[in-house]
Write a protein that holds these residues in place. Structure first.
Motif, PDB file in Angstrom:
ATOM      1  N   THR A 637       0.831  -1.210   0.000  1.00 26.45           N
ATOM      2  CA  THR A 637       0.000   0.000   0.000  1.00 26.45           C
ATOM      3  C   THR A 637       0.864   1.258   0.000  1.00 26.45           C
ATOM      4  OG1 THR A 637      -0.193  -0.115   2.407  1.00 26.45           O
ATOM      5  CG2 THR A 637      -1.943  -1.137   1.118  1.00 26.45           C
ATOM      6  N   ALA A 638       1.963   1.242   0.762  1.00 20.67           N
ATOM      7  CA  ALA A 638       2.827   2.425   0.825  1.00 20.67           C
ATOM      8  C   ALA A 638       3.510   2.677  -0.511  1.00 20.67           C
ATOM      9  CB  ALA A 638       3.866   2.247   1.928  1.00 20.67           C
ATOM     10  N   THR A 639       4.026   1.625  -1.145  1.00 21.52           N
ATOM     11  CA  THR A 639       4.734   1.808  -2.414  1.00 21.52           C
ATOM     12  C   THR A 639       3.778   2.201  -3.527  1.00 21.52           C
ATOM     13  OG1 THR A 639       6.367   0.173  -1.703  1.00 21.52           O
ATOM     14  CG2 THR A 639       6.333   0.733  -4.033  1.00 21.52           C
ATOM     15  N   ALA A 640       2.565   1.664  -3.512  1.00 22.74           N
ATOM     16  CA  ALA A 640       1.572   2.076  -4.509  1.00 22.74           C
ATOM     17  C   ALA A 640       1.304   3.573  -4.398  1.00 22.74           C
ATOM     18  CB  ALA A 640       0.283   1.285  -4.331  1.00 22.74           C
ATOM     19  N   HIS A 641       1.249   4.081  -3.172  1.00 18.05           N
ATOM     20  CA  HIS A 641       1.028   5.520  -3.009  1.00 18.05           C
ATOM     21  C   HIS A 641       2.279   6.320  -3.342  1.00 18.05           C
ATOM     22  CE1 HIS A 641      -2.720   4.286  -1.105  1.00 18.05           C
ATOM     23  NE2 HIS A 641      -3.117   5.530  -1.279  1.00 18.05           N
ATOM     24  N   PHE A 642       3.428   5.751  -3.128  1.00 15.33           N
ATOM     25  CA  PHE A 642       4.679   6.382  -3.555  1.00 15.33           C
ATOM     26  C   PHE A 642       4.651   6.594  -5.062  1.00 15.33           C
ATOM     27  CE2 PHE A 642       9.568   5.656  -3.824  1.00 15.33           C
ATOM     28  CZ  PHE A 642       9.806   7.023  -3.775  1.00 15.33           C
ATOM     29  N   TRP A 643       4.225   5.555  -5.797  1.00 15.09           N
ATOM     30  CA  TRP A 643       4.083   5.692  -7.255  1.00 15.09           C
ATOM     31  C   TRP A 643       3.046   6.756  -7.600  1.00 15.09           C
ATOM     32  CZ3 TRP A 643      -0.239   5.331 -10.297  1.00 15.09           C
ATOM     33  CH2 TRP A 643      -0.015   5.420 -11.674  1.00 15.09           C
ATOM     34  N   LEU A 644       1.907   6.726  -6.909  1.00 18.89           N
ATOM     35  CA  LEU A 644       0.840   7.690  -7.205  1.00 18.89           C
ATOM     36  C   LEU A 644       1.302   9.112  -6.927  1.00 18.89           C
ATOM     37  CD1 LEU A 644      -2.087   8.066  -8.085  1.00 18.89           C
ATOM     38  CD2 LEU A 644      -2.791   7.661  -5.715  1.00 18.89           C
ATOM     39  N   ASP A 645       2.091   9.302  -5.878  1.00 21.50           N
ATOM     40  CA  ASP A 645       2.660  10.629  -5.601  1.00 21.50           C
ATOM     41  C   ASP A 645       3.515  11.110  -6.771  1.00 21.50           C
ATOM     42  OD1 ASP A 645       1.508  10.650  -3.081  1.00 21.50           O
ATOM     43  OD2 ASP A 645       3.327   9.976  -2.054  1.00 21.50           O
ATOM     44  N   ALA A 646       4.377  10.215  -7.281  1.00 24.49           N
ATOM     45  CA  ALA A 646       5.267  10.600  -8.387  1.00 24.49           C
ATOM     46  C   ALA A 646       4.461  10.927  -9.641  1.00 24.49           C
ATOM     47  CB  ALA A 646       6.261   9.479  -8.664  1.00 24.49           C
ATOM     48  N   ALA A 647       3.483  10.079  -9.961  1.00 27.84           N
ATOM     49  CA  ALA A 647       2.673  10.304 -11.156  1.00 27.84           C
ATOM     50  C   ALA A 647       1.879  11.604 -11.050  1.00 27.84           C
ATOM     51  CB  ALA A 647       1.734   9.121 -11.374  1.00 27.84           C
ATOM     52  N   THR A 648       1.377  11.895  -9.850  1.00 25.63           N
ATOM     53  CA  THR A 648       0.605  13.129  -9.656  1.00 25.63           C
ATOM     54  C   THR A 648       1.495  14.355  -9.697  1.00 25.63           C
ATOM     55  OG1 THR A 648      -0.974  11.883  -8.303  1.00 25.63           O
ATOM     56  CG2 THR A 648      -1.054  14.285  -8.148  1.00 25.63           C
ATOM     57  N   LEU A 649       2.693  14.258  -9.152  1.00 24.74           N
ATOM     58  CA  LEU A 649       3.634  15.372  -9.248  1.00 24.74           C
ATOM     59  C   LEU A 649       4.031  15.638 -10.695  1.00 24.74           C
ATOM     60  CD1 LEU A 649       5.937  14.917  -6.130  1.00 24.74           C
ATOM     61  CD2 LEU A 649       4.590  16.939  -6.704  1.00 24.74           C
ATOM     62  N   ALA A 650       4.118  14.591 -11.512  1.00 26.57           N
ATOM     63  CA  ALA A 650       4.419  14.796 -12.933  1.00 26.57           C
ATOM     64  C   ALA A 650       3.327  15.625 -13.596  1.00 26.57           C
ATOM     65  CB  ALA A 650       4.587  13.454 -13.630  1.00 26.57           C
ATOM     66  N   LYS A 651       2.068  15.298 -13.296  1.00 23.63           N
ATOM     67  CA  LYS A 651       0.960  16.069 -13.870  1.00 23.63           C
ATOM     68  C   LYS A 651       0.928  17.487 -13.307  1.00 23.63           C
ATOM     69  CE  LYS A 651      -2.200  12.962 -12.811  1.00 23.63           C
ATOM     70  NZ  LYS A 651      -3.509  12.233 -12.751  1.00 23.63           N
ATOM     71  N   THR A 652       1.210  17.606 -12.015  1.00 23.80           N
ATOM     72  CA  THR A 652       1.226  18.931 -11.389  1.00 23.80           C
ATOM     73  C   THR A 652       2.295  19.816 -12.020  1.00 23.80           C
ATOM     74  OG1 THR A 652       0.413  18.053  -9.299  1.00 23.80           O
ATOM     75  CG2 THR A 652       1.600  20.147  -9.220  1.00 23.80           C
ATOM     76  N   ALA A 653       3.488  19.272 -12.188  1.00 25.42           N
ATOM     77  CA  ALA A 653       4.579  20.044 -12.795  1.00 25.42           C
ATOM     78  C   ALA A 653       4.201  20.498 -14.198  1.00 25.42           C
ATOM     79  CB  ALA A 653       5.854  19.205 -12.819  1.00 25.42           C
ATOM     80  N   ALA A 654       3.525  19.636 -14.947  1.00 25.97           N
ATOM     81  CA  ALA A 654       3.111  20.005 -16.305  1.00 25.97           C
ATOM     82  C   ALA A 654       2.109  21.158 -16.273  1.00 25.97           C
ATOM     83  CB  ALA A 654       2.519  18.790 -17.015  1.00 25.97           C
ATOM     84  N   VAL A 655       1.145  21.103 -15.365  1.00 28.91           N
ATOM     85  CA  VAL A 655       0.148  22.172 -15.246  1.00 28.91           C
ATOM     86  C   VAL A 655       0.824  23.492 -14.898  1.00 28.91           C
ATOM     87  CG1 VAL A 655      -1.747  23.020 -13.804  1.00 28.91           C
ATOM     88  CG2 VAL A 655      -1.810  20.690 -14.703  1.00 28.91           C
ATOM     89  N   LEU A 656       1.836  23.429 -14.047  1.00 27.75           N
ATOM     90  CA  LEU A 656       2.514  24.650 -13.600  1.00 27.75           C
ATOM     91  C   LEU A 656       3.597  25.119 -14.566  1.00 27.75           C
ATOM     92  CD1 LEU A 656       2.858  23.882  -9.776  1.00 27.75           C
ATOM     93  CD2 LEU A 656       1.059  25.154 -10.961  1.00 27.75           C
ATOM     94  N   GLY A 657       3.784  24.390 -15.668  1.00 27.76           N
ATOM     95  CA  GLY A 657       4.736  24.817 -16.692  1.00 27.76           C
ATOM     96  C   GLY A 657       6.165  24.395 -16.450  1.00 27.76           C
TER      97      GLY A 657
END
Length: 891
Positions: A637-657
């Motif tokens: 469960t922890a590692t799955a959320h670690f992956w989800l954090d990384a994937a979400t930060l990738a999308k966040t960084a894209a939105v913020l340019g």
């Protein structure tokens, strides 16, 4: 007849006015409404220099959209009515933006009130009428603007409450009176004996060393020419928590003695401005609340009330001078940093009364809810009514404390002592909790004396005033009752933070914020609460980057109970959910650096890409060993959320340019995925992933971590486990992903069967047991809370999947909506609506006469993709503009 003929001129003027000739004015069918500043209607205390403005377009015409807009902001309603924007006239601005448009006018001063309105050009270039006017009022924009001082009562920290008062004069010609005020831990403000505002439990809870929230109140109507009195009553709240003998408390901790600050601005018609401010000239005294605790209760001795203490003319010569507080204090912040206030929402009467013994009564309100009692009592002076709340009762009618913190930690109650021999009515000030029952003990003033009598007791339901944002109903009464079960738990835990239960914990455990974020947002306008909660997380972040499991962090738990990755993930996932549902980039932009620091902390903690610091699937289901997390390895469960954090930060960084960082985080996510499958996927074993539990299989499926070739066997293993058990075994972490994985695999019918099964652990089982709010455990076991929304992700499934209303990440804030309903055997119809930033999205579908009939309404200035299902599991897609659309298909 010439063009100068009066009849022709009249017709030309008429055509121009109606907008039918040269297109200068749209018809009344196209209009601007719903004006909001910083996500609030006519807010007071706006404390950013560029507030964000939003409005909605309403049109009776299909396909309507805004092509341009104009905002006027003026210093008076008269100037605004004359279309004179002396603070800001945006002029015509091309574009369809209607949400969170920044104010770009002249600088606004502290306490200044401005008025604004909007008009809009439609898709044909026709202009609307001006909207109805709205306003906003600024807070105090810098510490130097506070002319008031923090005041306190000299002496030790107390469990009773503190009163402050001061009289002042109001000259003739008062135009406006504005109060900027707060008190710690909680406060109520009185002017001339009348309470200012209907809210309770103010201000919102924060880390008081960092942030202290203040309120801005228009108090003009409470003042009068001549002598006036301002008064404050303080309670302890989360600011000062003690555990005396016999009284319950989750933890012990204190930020110091009660204190208050008040800055009143008096504006007169002649332009003069006067200020009333807290300082050492104020008087103070202990109040009638002899015990004040957010956990242990509230004791009120009406004999200690000094009549008229909050009104002018009271003799306060026996009161002490207030002391100026000179210690360190958090930064005062206003409306833009606060959630909506908590206030009374509704009043419920007693559903059943049971006399247990002479002077002992049990009141059943028929509903578990967060509340404060309103008591009317008669009887001798000095007699006492003690009200002990509980979620459950024992067979003899006494309160069962097992769900409320356990008897070993003490009990909690309200207690009222009468002042006179006549009837008296009392409503508490600083203590609330969640329960269904009240155990009332009626105690005489002296042993053997006459007992008091309760003439009435009411349940005043209190929670956040965040507006309802949705409604769901279906042809199946069980689904409707499940929705109510969850919704009552949501309501009970919405204050200035999202608590996990309103009686035992009252803490902001974070995992529920992201796991139930969509479920909450479909039901409630959660925008301001969510934004505040993300700020609470940021303030709780440690120097190492850790986001603790609880925010605000009033008490520090040990080990994984402070550092679980599934809990801290809220700091990354909640801002993203907020962006998707509202289009607001604010929390993403404000907290991006902190989010990166948290991910870097996790990266350091990971061992070759795996994270071990997790609490697992909290309150999963093992029939022979109920409670907590038993089935799924925390590393999964922890590692799955670690992956989800990384994937979400990738999308966040894209939105913020930040394209380089977006690529970096995407690569991090790919690396974690590789390690996850290498270490946790064992294709040669029956378990496949982890322990083979439903959550072990569900998380990889729902998050897309499973390699395509392995999806079929992993899904088959999940389905087999469900069929073998006859129920889901997932807990708080796995349940929302189970619903997603099954629905995306074409097995929404299985979700429906599971959630409506009354004979196995789950929602319908709790209804069968008599629960009125969702419990912490699927079996509603004793020892666990009976009012806990963290298993309530089924509400997301109701809206997102059964009704089929979903936001589109590529056009956030429901600028584009995905409508993808899932009709199921046994359901004749489903209907739902959700109020978005642009207006209401409505869906209704029916199955009848061999047809599937879908009716969809999309608000103006938005579009939608409508998926029409077929029985073989396929969909046909229709791209639609705003308006009401009806589709039917063979079924």
């Amino acid at each position: 007849m010439s063009a100068r003929d009066p009849a022709v001129v009249f017709r030309l003027i008429l055509l121009w006015v109606l907008g039918l000739g040269v297109g200068s004015f749209a018809s009344a069918a196209y209009m601007v409404e719903g004006l909001r500043c910083e996500m609030a209607v006519d807010p007071l205390g706006v404390d950013v220099v560029h507030p964000r403005l939003s409005w909605k377009i309403r049109s009776e015409e299909s396909g309507q959209l805004q092509t341009a807009w104009q905002v006027l902001v003026a210093t008076s309603s008269e100037a605004l009515a004359d279309a004179h924007g002396d603070r800001w006239d945006s002029g015509r601005v091309e574009g369809d933006r209607t949400v969170l448009v920044p104010y770009l006018g002249q600088g606004l001063g502290s306490s200044e009130r401005v008025f604004w309105k909007v008009r809009s050009w439609d898709r044909k270039g026709r202009i609307s009428d001006w909207s109805a006017p709205a306003s906003w009022t600024m807070g105090l924009l810098s510490p130097a603007d506070w002319q008031a001082k923090w005041i306190t009562s000299a002496g030790a920290v107390r469990e009773e409450n503190t009163l402050f008062r001061r009289e002042f004069n109001v000259r003739p010609g008062l135009r406006r009176a504005l109060a900027h005020v707060t008190g710690l831990g909680q406060y109520e403000l009185f002017l001339n004996g009348a309470k200012a505002g209907a809210d309770v439990l103010s201000p919102g809870w924060t880390n008081y060393k960092t942030t202290i929230l203040y309120d801005t109140r228009d108090i003009t109507a409470l003042l009068r020419e001549g002598a006036n009195a301002a008064a404050l009553s303080l309670g302890n709240g989360m600011f000062h928590v003690v555990r005396p003998d016999g009284r319950f408390a989750k933890f012990k901790g204190s930020f110091g003695a009660q204190r208050a600050i008040l800055h009143v601005r008096l504006e007169y018609a002649d332009g003069a401005v006067e200020t009333l401010a807290t300082d050492e000239t104020w008087k103070t005294h202990a109040g009638p609340i002899t015990f004040s605790s957010i956990y242990g209760g509230e004791d009120y001795d009406a004999r200690r009330v000094q009549s008229g203490w909050a009104s002018p003319g009271f003799t306060d010569s026996s009161w002490m001078q207030a002391a100026v507080f000179t210690g360190e204090s958090g930064v005062l912040r206003g409306q833009c940093h606060a959630a909506e206030p908590v206030a009374p929402i509704e009043t419920r009467q007693v559903a059943a009364t049971r006399e247990l013994a002479p002077g002992v009564m049990l009141y059943d309100f028929g509903q578990n809810a967060s509340f404060m009692p309103r008591l009317t009592v008669n009887g001798p002076a000095g007699s006492v009514v003690k009200l002990t709340p509980g979620e459950l009762v024992n067979a003899d009618g006494t309160i069962n404390r097992s769900t409320m913190g356990g008897a070993h930690r003490g009990s909690a109650w309200w207690q009222y002592t009468k002042a006179t021999d006549g009837p008296e009515t009392w409503f508490p000030q600083f203590y609330y909790l969640g329960s269904r029952y009240l155990y009332a003990e009626l105690l005489p003033a002296v042993e053997g004396g006459v007992r008091p009598t309760v003439e009435s007791v009411e349940m005043v339901v209190v929670h956040s005033t965040a507006a309802p944002a949705g409604n769901f109903a279906s042809s199946d009464p069980t689904l409707n009752r499940i929705r109510d079960l969850v919704r009552w738990a949501q309501r009970s835990n919405m204050v200035s933070i999202l608590t996990d239960c309103p009686h035992r914990e009252k803490l902001g455990w974070l995992e529920q914020n992201h796991l139930n974020g969509p479920a909450l947002r479909y039901e409630w306008a959660l925008d301001r609460i969510a934004a505040k909660n993300v700020s609470d997380m940021a303030e709780a972040q440690t120097p190492e980057g850790l986001i603790p499991n609880v925010a605000p962090e009033y008490t520090v738990f040990k080990g994984t109970y402070r550092a679980a990755a599934e809990w801290g993930a809220s700091f990354i996932l909640v801002p993203w959910q907020h962006y998707v549902f509202t289009g607001d980039e604010g929390p993403l932009r404000e907290h991006y650096e902190g989010m990166k620091r948290y991910f870097a902390y996790l990266d350091v903690q990971s061992a070759g890409g795996l994270l071990a610091e997790g609490l697992g699937d909290w309150y999963d289901v093992t029939l022979d060993k109920p409670g907590r997390a038993n089935l799924t390895p925390p590393t999964l469960t922890a590692t799955a959320h670690f992956w989800l954090d990384a994937a979400t930060l990738a999308k966040t960084a894209a939105v913020l340019g930040h394209s380089d960082e977006a690529a970096m985080f995407a690569a991090k996510a790919d690396g974690i995925r590789t390690v996850f499958n290498r270490e946790l996927f064992k294709p040669a074993t029956p378990e496949l992933y982890g322990s083979g539990s439903q959550t072990s299989l569900t998380l990889p499926l729902a998050l897309g971590l499973v390699d395509p070739a392995a999806r079929a066997p992993v899904l088959a293993a999940l389905l087999k486990d469900i069929e073998t058990r006859g129920h889901y075994s997932t807990g708080a972490i796995g349940t929302p992903y189970l619903f997603r994985a099954l629905t995306e695999a074409g097995r929404a019918d299985l979700v429906y069967r599971l959630v409506t099964n009354p004979d196995m652990p789950g929602y319908a089982f709790q209804l069968k047991q008599g629960n009125t709010t969702l419990a912490e455990s699927w079996t509603a076991q004793l020892g666990a809370s009976q009012n806990h929304f963290f298993l309530g992700s089924v509400t997301e499934w109701f809206y997102h999947d059964l009704a089929g209303i979903a936001p589109d990440e590529k056009a956030p804030g429901f600028k584009h909506t995905i409508i993808k309903p899932r009709p199921l055997p046994g359901l004749d119809w489903v209907e739902a609506w959700h109020d978005t930033q642009h207006g209401r999205v409505t869906v209704r579908w029916d199955q009848r006469d061999g047809k599937f009939i879908l009716k969809v309404s999309i608000p103006a200035n938005t579009t939608a993709s409508v998926y029409i299902p077929a029985k073989e599991g396929t969909f046909t897609v229709h791209e639609v503009e705003s308006g009401t659309h009806v589709f039917d298909a063979a079924w």
